[in-house]
Scaffold this motif. Sequence first.
Motif, PDB file in Angstrom:
ATOM      1  N   ALA A 281       0.836  -1.208   0.000  1.00  0.00           N
ATOM      2  CA  ALA A 281       0.000   0.000   0.000  1.00  0.00           C
ATOM      3  C   ALA A 281       0.872   1.259   0.000  1.00  0.00           C
ATOM      4  CB  ALA A 281      -0.936  -0.005   1.206  1.00  0.00           C
ATOM      5  N   VAL A 282       1.979   1.207   0.724  1.00  0.00           N
ATOM      6  CA  VAL A 282       2.893   2.367   0.742  1.00  0.00           C
ATOM      7  C   VAL A 282       3.464   2.576  -0.663  1.00  0.00           C
ATOM      8  CG1 VAL A 282       5.132   3.183   1.602  1.00  0.00           C
ATOM      9  CG2 VAL A 282       3.448   2.231   3.202  1.00  0.00           C
ATOM     10  N   ASP A 283       3.910   1.488  -1.299  1.00  0.00           N
ATOM     11  CA  ASP A 283       4.427   1.595  -2.676  1.00  0.00           C
ATOM     12  C   ASP A 283       3.373   2.209  -3.597  1.00  0.00           C
ATOM     13  OD1 ASP A 283       6.827   0.450  -2.134  1.00  0.00           O
ATOM     14  OD2 ASP A 283       6.302  -1.547  -2.914  1.00  0.00           O
ATOM     15  N   GLY A 284       2.164   1.676  -3.496  1.00  0.00           N
ATOM     16  CA  GLY A 284       1.079   2.147  -4.373  1.00  0.00           C
ATOM     17  C   GLY A 284       0.752   3.610  -4.126  1.00  0.00           C
ATOM     18  N   LYS A 316       5.635   4.538   7.782  1.00  0.00           N
ATOM     19  CA  LYS A 316       6.379   3.986   6.640  1.00  0.00           C
ATOM     20  C   LYS A 316       6.271   4.896   5.414  1.00  0.00           C
ATOM     21  CE  LYS A 316       6.442  -0.937   7.709  1.00  0.00           C
ATOM     22  NZ  LYS A 316       5.849  -2.249   7.501  1.00  0.00           N
ATOM     23  N   PHE A 317       5.076   5.411   5.217  1.00  0.00           N
ATOM     24  CA  PHE A 317       4.843   6.283   4.056  1.00  0.00           C
ATOM     25  C   PHE A 317       5.689   7.555   4.174  1.00  0.00           C
ATOM     26  CE2 PHE A 317       1.968   9.560   2.032  1.00  0.00           C
ATOM     27  CZ  PHE A 317       2.091   9.108   0.732  1.00  0.00           C
ATOM     28  N   THR A 318       5.687   8.156   5.360  1.00  0.00           N
ATOM     29  CA  THR A 318       6.439   9.404   5.553  1.00  0.00           C
ATOM     30  C   THR A 318       7.938   9.170   5.345  1.00  0.00           C
ATOM     31  OG1 THR A 318       4.749  10.096   7.117  1.00  0.00           O
ATOM     32  CG2 THR A 318       6.795  11.347   7.142  1.00  0.00           C
ATOM     33  N   GLU A 319       8.445   8.028   5.836  1.00  0.00           N
ATOM     34  CA  GLU A 319       9.865   7.729   5.623  1.00  0.00           C
ATOM     35  C   GLU A 319      10.184   7.683   4.136  1.00  0.00           C
ATOM     36  OE1 GLU A 319      12.418   7.887   7.687  1.00  0.00           O
ATOM     37  OE2 GLU A 319      10.750   8.574   8.930  1.00  0.00           O
ATOM     38  N   ARG A 320       9.291   7.061   3.357  1.00  0.00           N
ATOM     39  CA  ARG A 320       9.523   6.980   1.898  1.00  0.00           C
ATOM     40  C   ARG A 320       9.443   8.360   1.254  1.00  0.00           C
ATOM     41  NH1 ARG A 320       8.233   2.296  -0.872  1.00  0.00           N
ATOM     42  NH2 ARG A 320       8.436   3.518  -2.800  1.00  0.00           N
ATOM     43  N   VAL A 321       8.483   9.150   1.697  1.00  0.00           N
ATOM     44  CA  VAL A 321       8.298  10.475   1.085  1.00  0.00           C
ATOM     45  C   VAL A 321       9.542  11.333   1.317  1.00  0.00           C
ATOM     46  CG1 VAL A 321       6.916  12.590   1.128  1.00  0.00           C
ATOM     47  CG2 VAL A 321       5.786  10.367   1.253  1.00  0.00           C
ATOM     48  N   LYS A 322      10.144  11.175   2.499  1.00  0.00           N
ATOM     49  CA  LYS A 322      11.341  11.974   2.815  1.00  0.00           C
ATOM     50  C   LYS A 322      12.502  11.652   1.879  1.00  0.00           C
ATOM     51  CE  LYS A 322      10.549  12.712   7.752  1.00  0.00           C
ATOM     52  NZ  LYS A 322      10.830  12.124   9.074  1.00  0.00           N
ATOM     53  N   THR A 323      12.485  10.456   1.266  1.00  0.00           N
ATOM     54  CA  THR A 323      13.596  10.087   0.373  1.00  0.00           C
ATOM     55  C   THR A 323      13.394  10.612  -1.060  1.00  0.00           C
ATOM     56  OG1 THR A 323      12.593   8.010  -0.382  1.00  0.00           O
ATOM     57  CG2 THR A 323      13.915   7.905   1.645  1.00  0.00           C
ATOM     58  N   LEU A 324      12.219  11.155  -1.360  1.00  0.00           N
ATOM     59  CA  LEU A 324      11.955  11.601  -2.738  1.00  0.00           C
ATOM     60  C   LEU A 324      12.739  12.887  -3.008  1.00  0.00           C
ATOM     61  CD1 LEU A 324       8.073  11.055  -2.837  1.00  0.00           C
ATOM     62  CD2 LEU A 324       9.845   9.574  -3.822  1.00  0.00           C
ATOM     63  N   GLU A 357      -4.299  25.394  10.000  1.00  0.00           N
ATOM     64  CA  GLU A 357      -5.151  26.280  10.830  1.00  0.00           C
ATOM     65  C   GLU A 357      -6.294  25.509  11.493  1.00  0.00           C
ATOM     66  OE1 GLU A 357      -6.534  29.421   8.278  1.00  0.00           O
ATOM     67  OE2 GLU A 357      -4.446  30.095   7.986  1.00  0.00           O
ATOM     68  N   ARG A 358      -6.766  24.456  10.817  1.00  0.00           N
ATOM     69  CA  ARG A 358      -7.903  23.701  11.359  1.00  0.00           C
ATOM     70  C   ARG A 358      -7.461  22.461  12.132  1.00  0.00           C
ATOM     71  NH1 ARG A 358     -12.716  25.115   8.202  1.00  0.00           N
ATOM     72  NH2 ARG A 358     -12.068  26.623   6.638  1.00  0.00           N
ATOM     73  N   GLY A 359      -6.177  22.376  12.467  1.00  0.00           N
ATOM     74  CA  GLY A 359      -5.725  21.307  13.366  1.00  0.00           C
ATOM     75  C   GLY A 359      -4.931  20.191  12.695  1.00  0.00           C
ATOM     76  N   GLY A 360      -4.649  20.281  11.401  1.00  0.00           N
ATOM     77  CA  GLY A 360      -3.834  19.266  10.721  1.00  0.00           C
ATOM     78  C   GLY A 360      -2.375  19.367  11.189  1.00  0.00           C
ATOM     79  N   ARG A 361      -1.660  18.242  11.085  1.00  0.00           N
ATOM     80  CA  ARG A 361      -0.267  18.219  11.556  1.00  0.00           C
ATOM     81  C   ARG A 361       0.638  17.764  10.408  1.00  0.00           C
ATOM     82  NH1 ARG A 361       2.364  14.349  14.678  1.00  0.00           N
ATOM     83  NH2 ARG A 361       0.481  13.103  14.774  1.00  0.00           N
ATOM     84  N   ILE A 362       1.743  18.501  10.220  1.00  0.00           N
ATOM     85  CA  ILE A 362       2.668  18.195   9.118  1.00  0.00           C
ATOM     86  C   ILE A 362       3.669  17.134   9.567  1.00  0.00           C
ATOM     87  CG2 ILE A 362       4.498  19.149   7.654  1.00  0.00           C
ATOM     88  CD1 ILE A 362       3.065  21.870   7.842  1.00  0.00           C
ATOM     89  N   LEU A 363       3.744  16.003   8.837  1.00  0.00           N
ATOM     90  CA  LEU A 363       4.753  14.981   9.170  1.00  0.00           C
ATOM     91  C   LEU A 363       6.034  15.208   8.378  1.00  0.00           C
ATOM     92  CD1 LEU A 363       2.772  11.632   9.512  1.00  0.00           C
ATOM     93  CD2 LEU A 363       3.353  13.312  11.250  1.00  0.00           C
ATOM     94  N   CYS A 364       5.915  15.761   7.180  1.00  0.00           N
ATOM     95  CA  CYS A 364       7.110  16.181   6.457  1.00  0.00           C
ATOM     96  C   CYS A 364       6.699  17.185   5.389  1.00  0.00           C
ATOM     97  CB  CYS A 364       7.870  15.008   5.846  1.00  0.00           C
ATOM     98  SG  CYS A 364       7.016  14.177   4.509  1.00  0.00           S
TER      99      CYS A 364
END
Length: 491
Positions: A281-284, A316-324, A357-364
């Motif tokens: 699912a992370v790959d996809g 897992k997804f965030t770790e992959r995104v950081k490598t892009l 502003e509405r409460g979302g949190r940035i992971l990367c």
Amino acid sequence: MTLSENLLLRLENPDLFAAIADAPRLPLSSGGKTFSVFNPATGELLAELPDMGVAETQVAIERAAAAQVEWAAMTARERSDTLWRWHQLIVRHTDDLAIILTAEMGKPLAEAKSEVSHAAAYLQWYAEEANRIYGETIAAPSRDRRMIVIKQPIGVVGAITPWNFPASMVARKISPALAAGCTVVLKPAEQTPLVAGAMFLLAERAGFPQGVVNLIYASEGDAVGRELCTNATVRKISFTGSTEVGRLLMRQCSDQVKKLSLELGGNAPFIVFDDADIDAAVDGAIQAKFRNAGQTCVSANRLYVQSGVHDEFAAKFTERVKTLRVGDGFDGDVAIGPLIDTHALSKISGHVSDAVERGGRILCGGHRLEGSGTFYAPTVLVGIGRDMRIAREETFGPLAPIIRFDDSDAVVREANDTIYGLAAYFYASNLSRVWRVAEALEYGMVGINTGRMSSEAAPFGGVKQSGMGREGSRHGLEDYLEMKYLCMGGI
Ligand code: NAP
């Protein structure tokens, strides 16, 4: 007028493609008006092109109409052979076409090559499909009659393409039209006309009779679009772009009840159920979200992840995104190029600040990158609420909002709660769930345990306000054919 020295120096065949500005082979715009094409990664000027308007569009339509009868009268095999020669030329010049595409649009060179191959695949498919146009005979209800259905080309087609897939969208529209026996007037997007021009130069070499394919370069798409929609000689409009412009074209076509194929915007849900293979699912999700920097109509726009696997998936997804790696598409290991322009940057920035502003949190990510190009850091957000703009609007950028859910039925209802219905994705392993969810999603295309499904062999298109008609497969050819019923009496 020609391509910039810098761009020509990158090409294997600069002499061939230097003529891109002349590719339309129409009278140039009155007063020598031109418009500029820029590289979004560097801001470099790539070309000055003739800026065509209503008068040139009318000439192109007349030429297309004059060529139509002869083109339709050719045998299917002759049309197929010409498409096939065009396909082979595109394959032979893939590297140069990809370089031109990356320069004007920004996507990484490897992605640009893959897009050109995809464009060539449409030409190959419809070169083959041209030979498979069938009618039917019907058992007549009375003895003295015979009833037959034949298929004929619709006529002159006006085609309008967007900037995000500037090569494959051209091929996807033109190749079924030509296979059916239609002639075409095509207007590419203002930001990415060069690869279309290069493809038209190759079409000329492939030997299409004069007037069969016609190109309009224009900075004012609305004037050209209105002419294509309201000129009675044009019998069909095929458009890919935003839902807003699609609606406008539909209104403009309504007086003449003109036929329309519309490939419009999306707001794709990507659902990960508890029983999914999380690594797959992370790959996809990486593919479905970040291909073309998230600037595809089938981009995953809302990632719904069930509570039991939410934290594992997000980590897992965030770790992959950081490598892009983000950068100029010509740099070797870049995965994400620039956004097409500053409007695109403003939209993604607006979605991120609204969510935070509405409460979302940035992971990367969550910010624009330094430098002259329009680069935005690939971004993951969690804590997403249904009231946020990202939960409702198409972002068209490298932003992945993750929405936690518990109830499997409720998530499908939520995924369907949109005016759009182009693509949806989900990951699950339970077979009964797979069937139930696949059937319940109100979308034209559903990816099951895959983040990528576009193919020349499959019918691409949407339901609801994502459009009408299909491109690709045998169904794509039908969209350019009229059915005619012949009834013979007195037998
Ligand atoms: P867009 O603004 O609708 O533009 C698409 C094309 O329409 C361009 O050639 C544009 O020309 C032209 N255009 C703009 N205004 C027009 C008007 N008033 N009359 C006639 N033509 C007009 O869309 P975009 O921003 O380039 O593309 C992104 C959108 O396309 C997204 O919503 C995406 O989902 C959708 N899309 C859908 C598919 C699909 O297959 N369903 C595929 C790709 C993209 P100018 O460049 O000169 O403005």
